[in-house]
Write an enzyme that holds these catalytic residues in place. Structure first.
Site: not given
Ligand code: KIV
Length: 265
Positions: A43, A112, A181
């Protein structure tokens, strides 16, 4: 060509590091596919493609559109699509409907979610119903309004312990991997030891089971990037120089030249 699967990613725990990057369009996905085990349609698209200041304004329709493009461009990487803010937090049923729509309409193989211990019930609900889940702990960008910004997490020992607990809860609930993260390398290593699933680090530690970066950040599309980003290219300068050359050639009429024009005789 067969795509990698979520169980294959899980089996890489403690093995060869898992290479992951984000993608949002078909041509980039096609390049990444040769090198990446996993492509995330993050996202982060809201910030790095659409110019939003946070990921909070990203919609499920946006994720689906970009997910479809990435699926068209790739053929061997496992493609994971982020569920955006507001589409999964309030109930497992809502999370299932959002995730099922994303999987049905994009063909991606997993989703995710940003997760704390509170999300364990949702993760188990999704996994039991056929949806592979990658979790995301530590700095959770969708919670930046509560956290007060995008700063690294876990300086405070209580918060550090919570991050370990969040990762354990995600693993116990059935996640196939967990993104860690914006934490210290020491904390990331602690999380990696504490869970039986692969940790995918971003601003974390080389000791994680895999690494991910936001592709436009690592390609040098932006002047300002988080400290943990290594710029592997300087795309901003490459694009600027190319566009400047083009503009000059249009103005002095050297483009289009003989090689770029049709001659029917
Ligand atoms: O949204 C994204 O790109 C992510 C990465 C930073 C893992 O969640």
């Amino acid at each position: 060509m067969r795509r990698k699967t979520a169980p294959e990613i899980t089996a890489r725990k403690g093995q060869e590091p898992i290479v992951c990057l984000t993608a949002y369009d078909a041509p980039t996905a096609e390049i990444l596919d040769e090198y990446c085990d996993l492509i995330l349609v993050g996202d982060s698209v809201g910030m790095v493609v659409h110019g939003l200041t946070t990921t909070v304004g990203v919609t499920l329709d946006m994720m689906i559109l970009h997910g479809q493009a990435v699926m068209r461009g790739s053929k061997s990487a496992l493609v994971v699509v982020d569920l955006p803010f507001g589409y999964y937090e309030d109930s497992p049923e809502r999370a299932f409907n959002s995730a099922a729509r994303v999987m049905r309409e994009t063909g991606c193989q997993a989703i995710k979610i940003e997760s704390g211990t509170y999300a364990a019930e949702t993760i188990a609900y999704l996994v039991e119903r056929g949806i592979p889940v990658m979790s995301h702990v530590g700095l959770r960008p969708q919670s930046m309004n509560v956290l007060g910004g995008f700063r690294a997490r876990g300086r405070n020992p209580k918060v550090a312990e919570e991050i370990v607990e969040n990762a354990k809860a995600a693993a116990d609930a059935g996640s196939f991997a967990v993104v860690v993260e914006g934490v210290s390398a020491e904390l990331a290593d602690k999380v990696t030891k504490a869970v039986s699933i692969p940790t995918i680090g971003i601003g974390a530690s080389a000791g994680c089971d895999g690494q991910i970066l936001v592709t436009p950040d690592m390609l040098g599309m932006f002047t300002r990037v988080p400290k943990f980003v290594k710029k592997y290219s300087d795309m901003q300068s490459i694009i600027r120089d190319s566009v400047e050359n083009y503009a000059n050639e249009v103005k002095n009429r050297s483009f289009p030249g003989p090689d770029n024009t049709y001659k029917f005789s």
